[in-house]
Design a protein around this motif. Sequence first.
Motif, mmCIF file in Angstrom:
data_model
loop_
_atom_site.group_PDB
_atom_site.id
_atom_site.type_symbol
_atom_site.label_atom_id
_atom_site.label_comp_id
_atom_site.label_asym_id
_atom_site.label_seq_id
_atom_site.Cartn_x
_atom_site.Cartn_y
_atom_site.Cartn_z
ATOM 1 N N ILE A 319 45.033 77.994 55.344
ATOM 2 C CA ILE A 319 44.624 77.154 56.230
ATOM 3 C C ILE A 319 43.485 78.433 57.006
ATOM 4 N N ASN A 320 42.338 77.689 57.320
ATOM 5 C CA ASN A 320 41.231 78.607 57.928
ATOM 6 C C ASN A 320 41.241 78.604 59.579
ATOM 7 N N LEU A 321 41.689 79.692 60.146
ATOM 8 C CA LEU A 321 41.747 79.809 61.388
ATOM 9 C C LEU A 321 40.234 80.407 61.863
ATOM 10 N N SER A 322 39.666 79.848 62.903
ATOM 11 C CA SER A 322 38.537 80.253 63.655
ATOM 12 C C SER A 322 38.758 81.001 64.586
ATOM 13 N N ASN A 323 39.730 81.022 65.322
ATOM 14 C CA ASN A 323 40.000 81.952 66.555
ATOM 15 C C ASN A 323 41.563 81.868 67.029
ATOM 16 N N ILE A 324 41.955 83.029 67.412
ATOM 17 C CA ILE A 324 43.426 83.234 68.003
ATOM 18 C C ILE A 324 43.240 83.966 69.180
#
Length: 362
Positions: A319-324
């Motif tokens: 799952i590609n996360l762009s920002n946290i």
Amino acid sequence: MIKITIFGVGLIGGSLALCFKGKPGVTVVGHSNNPASVEKYLKRDVVDHATTSMEEAVRDADYIFLCTPVGTIRQYLHLLSDMPLKPGCIITDAGSTKASIVEAGSQLKRKDVHFIGGHPMAGKEKSGVEAATSLLFENAFYVLTPDTDTPQDAYDRLAKLLEWTKARIVKLDPKLHDGVVGAISHLPHIIAVALVNQIEHYNESNELFGDLASGGFRDITRIASSDPVMWRDILLDNKSVLLNLLKDWNAEIAGFIEMIESGDGQGIEQAFQKANHFRSSLPERRKGVIHSFYDIYVDVPDHPGIIGQIATLLGNCRINLSNIQIIESREDIPGVLRLSFSEESHMDKALELLKKDYAVYV
Ligand SMILES: NC(=O)C1=CN([C@@H]2O[C@H](COP(=O)(O)OP(=O)(O)OC[C@H]3O[C@@H](n4cnc5c(N)ncnc54)[C@H](O)[C@@H]3O)[C@@H](O)[C@H]2O)C=CC1
Ligand SMILES: O=C(O)C(=O)Cc1ccc(O)cc1
């Protein structure tokens, strides 16, 4: 070689530069009056060349992008009018208002140079080249406002070039653009700033206001942190539209005052129902004005390593996360993480996965 010149290599100019840089046969040139900024653009590798000389920047340019604050775009158009530009050169801009800029563009003296207004309707509250990213415009609307004497071939060439941004091109009349964008972008920025300043005023006498401000307050006021100069220019430029919108806004607020004063519970319920209904009927959340990403919120225990743990869990499931981002974190109180995804399907997968172990909400 296609030469693309960008004036104002900040959030928008820098993001456009990153969309074009490295594409076959393209060279991207950035301009700034400030030598330190020129150094910065090169160091951050957003352009192929950078210069403080306007003549050098525009010489032989096929496309010129004006990405400075709205007031300055008009000044650049006047300056460009007297410069030796390549025949067929297309000048465009990224300004958040269009009518007055298109009017200034129509005054260009040369008939073999074309101005086509532009407005990429994606952004964020952060400014400067440091915040630039090639992903900024993906799936967002990108408005173009050609006028009646713009040759079709020039419009097609610009629209083709902008395919590299992966945005969705929309053709609009400049005045219609300013009316609609005034309502869905400029008015919300005014409301967010007025609300934050109202609370800041109360907070001067009691810091509890700031301490307790969370959730809903933070959600609807994110855009109050936007760049003051950029917004000064937008609001002054879209004056007549905004004055009418603010009159309507006052009427909406007056309606609430009346309902609360008279104890009109049914009226209040109806107002919330109507808003809920319209908001749910809006097209699926997409990148662009106000929402840049698909966000979810996760309540997490406040312990070291939790961010890494969640990022690894998502990574393992591709799952590609762009920002946290940690948006709440206090001793002994669970924290809240905001996870941003650039694709809705990845957000959906993350929701499914995380809700097994955490309280997750959209
Ligand atoms: N920030 C956003 O989310 C969006 C902004 N826009 C529009 O794009 C334009 C640029 O905005 P951002 O990239 O966000 O701003 P920014 O502050 O990140 O970049 C502006 C750039 O213009 C330069 N600049 C500022 N004043 C100047 C002047 N007087 N002369 C020459 N250069 C000057 C700055 O050095 C910087 O490189 C504005 O017209 C804005 O209305 C459009 C869509 C979204
Ligand atoms: O931060 C946000 O969500 C925005 O609303 C960004 C934005 C600001 C100005 C524009 O003309 C378009 C988009």
